[in-house]
Design a protein around this motif. Structure first.
Motif, short mmCIF file in Angstrom:
data_model
loop_
_atom_site.label_atom_id
_atom_site.label_comp_id
_atom_site.label_asym_id
_atom_site.label_seq_id
_atom_site.Cartn_x
_atom_site.Cartn_y
_atom_site.Cartn_z
N LYS A 1 -49.65 23.01 28.98
CA LYS A 1 -50.58 22.07 30.00
C LYS A 1 -50.74 20.82 29.29
O LYS A 1 -51.34 20.06 30.04
N ARG A 2 -50.91 20.62 28.06
CA ARG A 2 -51.39 19.26 27.44
C ARG A 2 -50.17 18.48 26.88
O ARG A 2 -50.43 17.53 26.20
N ARG A 3 -48.93 18.75 27.29
CA ARG A 3 -47.59 18.07 26.91
C ARG A 3 -47.47 16.84 27.40
O ARG A 3 -47.63 16.88 28.65
N TRP A 4 -47.13 15.73 27.16
CA TRP A 4 -46.83 14.65 27.94
C TRP A 4 -45.27 14.14 27.57
O TRP A 4 -44.59 14.01 26.73
N ASN A 5 -44.67 13.71 28.77
CA ASN A 5 -43.44 13.10 28.68
C ASN A 5 -43.51 11.49 28.13
O ASN A 5 -44.52 11.01 28.41
N TYR A 6 -42.54 11.05 27.47
CA TYR A 6 -42.65 9.69 27.06
C TYR A 6 -41.13 9.36 26.98
O TYR A 6 -40.26 9.95 26.99
N ALA B 1 -42.30 -5.47 29.63
CA ALA B 1 -41.64 -4.61 31.15
C ALA B 1 -42.75 -3.37 31.26
O ALA B 1 -43.21 -3.13 30.59
N ASN B 2 -43.17 -3.49 32.51
CA ASN B 2 -43.99 -2.41 32.98
C ASN B 2 -43.27 -1.04 33.19
O ASN B 2 -42.37 -1.06 34.18
N ASN B 3 -43.29 -0.17 32.47
CA ASN B 3 -42.98 1.01 32.31
C ASN B 3 -43.79 2.19 32.32
O ASN B 3 -44.61 2.34 31.36
N GLU B 4 -44.02 3.16 33.25
CA GLU B 4 -44.76 4.24 33.23
C GLU B 4 -44.85 5.13 32.01
O GLU B 4 -45.83 5.64 31.40
N TYR B 5 -43.55 5.34 31.44
CA TYR B 5 -43.58 6.24 30.14
C TYR B 5 -43.96 5.50 29.02
O TYR B 5 -44.63 5.95 28.19
N LEU B 6 -43.56 4.14 29.02
CA LEU B 6 -43.97 3.50 27.60
C LEU B 6 -45.46 3.35 27.64
O LEU B 6 -46.09 3.49 26.46
N LYS C 1 -35.54 4.21 33.27
CA LYS C 1 -36.92 4.65 33.79
C LYS C 1 -37.35 5.47 32.42
O LYS C 1 -38.62 5.21 32.49
N GLN C 2 -36.95 6.29 31.79
CA GLN C 2 -37.35 7.04 30.62
C GLN C 2 -36.58 6.71 29.27
O GLN C 2 -36.92 7.20 28.30
N GLU C 3 -35.63 5.98 29.29
CA GLU C 3 -34.57 6.06 28.21
C GLU C 3 -34.67 4.59 27.68
O GLU C 3 -34.62 3.62 28.63
N VAL C 4 -34.42 4.38 26.25
CA VAL C 4 -34.31 3.03 25.89
C VAL C 4 -33.01 3.00 25.17
O VAL C 4 -32.88 3.85 24.08
N MET C 5 -32.08 2.29 25.36
CA MET C 5 -30.86 2.20 24.59
C MET C 5 -30.58 0.87 23.93
O MET C 5 -30.78 -0.15 24.33
N TYR C 6 -30.46 1.04 22.72
CA TYR C 6 -30.09 0.04 21.62
C TYR C 6 -28.77 -0.04 21.46
O TYR C 6 -27.95 0.98 20.84
N SER C 7 -28.01 -1.08 22.16
CA SER C 7 -26.59 -1.27 21.77
C SER C 7 -26.01 -2.23 20.76
O SER C 7 -26.65 -3.56 20.71
N ILE C 8 -25.05 -1.83 20.18
CA ILE C 8 -24.26 -2.72 19.16
C ILE C 8 -22.75 -2.89 19.88
O ILE C 8 -22.14 -2.09 20.07
N VAL C 9 -22.41 -4.35 19.57
CA VAL C 9 -20.87 -4.44 20.02
C VAL C 9 -20.01 -4.69 18.67
O VAL C 9 -20.66 -5.55 17.87
N VAL C 10 -18.86 -4.41 18.94
CA VAL C 10 -17.86 -4.44 17.87
C VAL C 10 -16.71 -5.23 18.49
O VAL C 10 -16.26 -4.93 19.36
N HIS C 11 -16.33 -6.28 17.91
CA HIS C 11 -15.30 -6.97 18.35
C HIS C 11 -14.44 -7.97 17.40
O HIS C 11 -14.91 -7.93 16.21
N GLY C 12 -13.26 -8.45 17.77
CA GLY C 12 -12.29 -8.90 16.90
C GLY C 12 -12.77 -10.46 16.85
O GLY C 12 -13.36 -11.10 17.49
N PRO C 13 -12.11 -11.21 15.81
CA PRO C 13 -12.23 -12.47 15.65
C PRO C 13 -11.95 -13.45 16.68
O PRO C 13 -12.39 -14.70 16.72
N ASP C 14 -10.95 -13.08 17.73
CA ASP C 14 -10.59 -13.87 18.76
C ASP C 14 -11.69 -13.87 19.89
O ASP C 14 -11.32 -14.56 21.02
N ASP C 15 -12.77 -13.07 19.87
CA ASP C 15 -13.67 -12.77 21.06
C ASP C 15 -14.95 -13.55 20.59
O ASP C 15 -15.88 -13.31 21.28
N GLN C 16 -14.70 -14.79 19.74
CA GLN C 16 -16.14 -15.56 19.79
C GLN C 16 -16.65 -16.17 20.98
O GLN C 16 -17.94 -16.15 21.06
N ASN C 17 -15.86 -16.31 21.96
CA ASN C 17 -16.32 -17.04 22.94
C ASN C 17 -17.24 -16.11 23.93
O ASN C 17 -18.05 -16.36 24.38
N ASP C 18 -16.87 -14.78 23.76
CA ASP C 18 -17.64 -13.98 24.52
C ASP C 18 -18.93 -13.41 23.76
O ASP C 18 -19.81 -13.13 24.43
#
Length: 282
Positions: A231-236, A24-29, A164-181
């Motif tokens: 003056k020399r600090r960078w956003n990331y 992905a082309n991202n200006e901050y990364l 834009k500037q944020e990277v989210m790593y998500s984990i899902v928790v589900h029950g045994p009846d939700d295998q189809n999803d």
């Protein structure tokens, strides 16, 4: 998405920053070569999760006696209640200790707290002023009782989302009846080399990148943090981990009133605000 902002998402995988830059082309990364030396791939071992929300949602949670996806409309079969890692000062100290052990070195004085300044580590919240904090073990035990018929909850790698500037790593928790999803999503396994997120003994292990929105310090080879002139600090780009509990339509992830109150605290609001409601004074 409900935040009504542009996102690039990669389902079924947690991608480290160097792979995201290729996909992905991202200006901050893309600023990675300009970022001063800082602690890399620090592992945080976090036992607690937090659910931050606004006043109206807080009232609904207390009235319902638990958590569900806000709103009455059915926009998806997946009804997810989102939590974030509640990273404490002790968690940061523990991550620093492991970082020094891994690099077989010592530090004259603590330094990691100067690099953990992104919203993932702040005590304030962009979601609202009301914070519920529970241990992951407690949440899993309650979820098992209510949604899993005595079987173990399933934890899976859900997706990587790049804003834009944020990277989210998500984990899902589900029950045994939700295998189809969720059955096609990889299980969240124990500690593995190069894994962004893993699970061990009631803790989420996160190998963090992008711990600062703005890099105000650099790390010397002797593990000292030196302040960078403004003056020399960078956003990331900055990263964080979210855990989504699947709560089926019409169900509530239930808690008794005493437990909700004992795990509730107020926090300051932080901009940019992600809730439609204005913050209240704490």
């Amino acid at each position: 998405n409900e935040r009504n902002c542009t996102e690039v998402f990669f389902p079924r995988e947690h991608l480290p920053f160097h792979e995201l830059r290729e996909m992905a082309n991202n200006e901050y990364l893309n600023k990675h070569q300009r970022i001063p030396k800082s602690p890399e791939l620090v592992e945080f071992c976090v036992a607690n999760l937090r659910h931050d929300t606004c006043y109206s949602n807080y009232q609904a949670i207390m009235k319902d006696g638990g958590f569900k996806k806000p709103g009455s409309e059915v926009t998806s079969d997946r009804r997810l209640v989102w939590w974030s890692l509640a990273i404490s000062e002790d968690d940061i100290k523990g991550a620093e200790r492991r970082y020094l052990e891994y690099n077989n070195t010592e530090a004259v004085k603590p330094f990691l707290h100067k690099f953990t300044t992104s919203p993932a580590f702040r005590k304030s919240s962009r979601m609202g002023n009301f914070r519920f904090t529970f241990s992951l073990m407690d949440l899993l035990a309650r979820y098992k009782e209510q949604f899993c018929m005595g079987q173990e909850p399933q934890m899976r790698i859900f997706e990587t989302v790049l804003y834009k500037q944020e990277v989210m790593y998500s984990i899902v928790v589900h029950g045994p009846d939700d295998q189809n999803d969720f059955g096609t999503y990889p299980p969240l396994q124990g500690p593995r080399a190069n894994a962004v997120c893993s699970y061990q003994n009631g803790n989420i292990l996160w190998r963090a990148e992008g711990m600062s929105e703005t890099h105000a310090f650099r790390l010397s080879q002797y593990m000292r943090a030196y302040k960078i002139p403004k003056k020399r600090r960078w956003n990331y780009a900055w990263g964080h981990v979210a855990v989504a509990f699947h709560v089926p339509q019409g169900r509530i992830f239930q808690f008794d009133q005493e437990s909700l109150r004992s795990h509730l605290s107020l926090c300051q609001g932080a901009m940019p605000r992600l809730s439609k409601e204005h913050f209240i004074r704490c």
